[in-house]
Design an enzyme around this catalytic site. Structure first.
Site, PDB file in Angstrom:
ATOM      1  N   LEU A  86       0.773  -1.139   0.157  1.00 44.86           N
ATOM      2  CA  LEU A  86      -0.264   0.404  -0.235  1.00 44.86           C
ATOM      3  C   LEU A  86       0.583   0.933   0.090  1.00 44.86           C
ATOM      4  CD1 LEU A  86      -2.780  -1.124   2.132  1.00 44.86           C
ATOM      5  CD2 LEU A  86      -2.943  -1.046  -0.214  1.00 44.86           C
ATOM      6  N   HIS A 127       6.005 -10.019   5.203  1.00 41.30           N
ATOM      7  CA  HIS A 127       6.273  -8.229   4.328  1.00 41.30           C
ATOM      8  C   HIS A 127       5.973  -7.646   5.563  1.00 41.30           C
ATOM      9  CE1 HIS A 127       4.511  -6.028   1.123  1.00 41.30           C
ATOM     10  NE2 HIS A 127       4.263  -5.034   2.289  1.00 41.30           N
ATOM     11  N   GLU A 128       5.073  -7.939   6.813  1.00 38.06           N
ATOM     12  CA  GLU A 128       4.291  -6.592   7.551  1.00 38.06           C
ATOM     13  C   GLU A 128       6.040  -6.838   8.479  1.00 38.06           C
ATOM     14  OE1 GLU A 128       2.269  -5.155   7.112  1.00 38.06           O
ATOM     15  OE2 GLU A 128       1.718  -6.403   5.182  1.00 38.06           O
ATOM     16  N   HIS A 131       8.591  -4.252   7.142  1.00 36.32           N
ATOM     17  CA  HIS A 131       7.950  -2.616   7.643  1.00 36.32           C
ATOM     18  C   HIS A 131       8.348  -2.386   8.701  1.00 36.32           C
ATOM     19  CE1 HIS A 131       5.620  -1.838   4.190  1.00 36.32           C
ATOM     20  NE2 HIS A 131       4.475  -2.200   4.170  1.00 36.32           N
TER      21      HIS A 131
HETATM   22 ZN   LIG Z   1       3.664  -3.004   2.553  1.00 32.58          ZN
END
Ligand SMILES: [Zn+2]
Length: 167
Positions: A86, A127-128, A131
């Site tokens: 996103l 993936h998170e 981050h």
């Molecule tokens: Zn992402």
């Protein structure tokens, strides 16, 4: 509340360990869920809404799961799949991840949670967690490819904004 878009510098920072899992953390995760669903995401990390705390949420069709201070304790195997983010609209790149992971963290009641994940769900959590460490999908490809992708993305975003789209 808007999603932070690359190259927002907050996306490259390491998020801080959450000392107290209190109402404030619950508020943050509620805000994250709102933003995630509004943007049809399946996962979101707190830095993506500008908060440098180790909080992530995931909903891959089984309801919203909040994980605080997640740690990948074990992992094995590898697989490659195209991923989007996103914070990087219009970009999709192949990312190599571990096929099987064991992740530990805490829930909103401060209870310890252990997740044994395989395949796609494990990919979303990885993936998170990336981050929370300031790593984005474009950091899994070469610098040359990254520069090209980002240049193209910024051009496309400008184009979309010109047409009255909001991102
Ligand atoms: Zn992402």
């Amino acid at each position: 509340m808007n999603i932070r878009i690359y190259p927002d510098p907050i996306l490259r920072k390491k998020a801080r360990f959450v000392e107290n899992i209190d109402g404030k953390v619950k508020d943050i995760s509620d805000r994250m869920a709102k933003v995630m669903y509004a943007n049809k995401g399946i996962g979101l990390a707190a830095p993506q809404i500008g908060i440098l705390s180790r909080i992530l949420i995931v909903d891959i069709g089984e309801g919203c799961n909040v994980l605080i201070n997640p740690e990948i304790l074990e992992g094995e195997g590898e697989s490659v799949m195209e991923e989007g983010c996103l914070s990087l609209p219009t970009i999709e790149v192949p990312v190599k991840r571990m096929e099987k992971v064991f992740i530990r963290g805490r829930d909103l009641e401060s209870k310890e949670v252990g997740l044994d994940l395989f395949g796609f769900p494990g990919r979303v959590y990885q993936h998170e967690v990336d981050h929370l460490n300031g790593i984005l999908i474009i950091h899994h490809v070469s610098r040359l490819k990254r520069d090209l992708l980002v240049k193209r993305m910024l051009k496309e975003l400008k184009h979309l904004q010109g047409k009255g789209c909001f991102l």
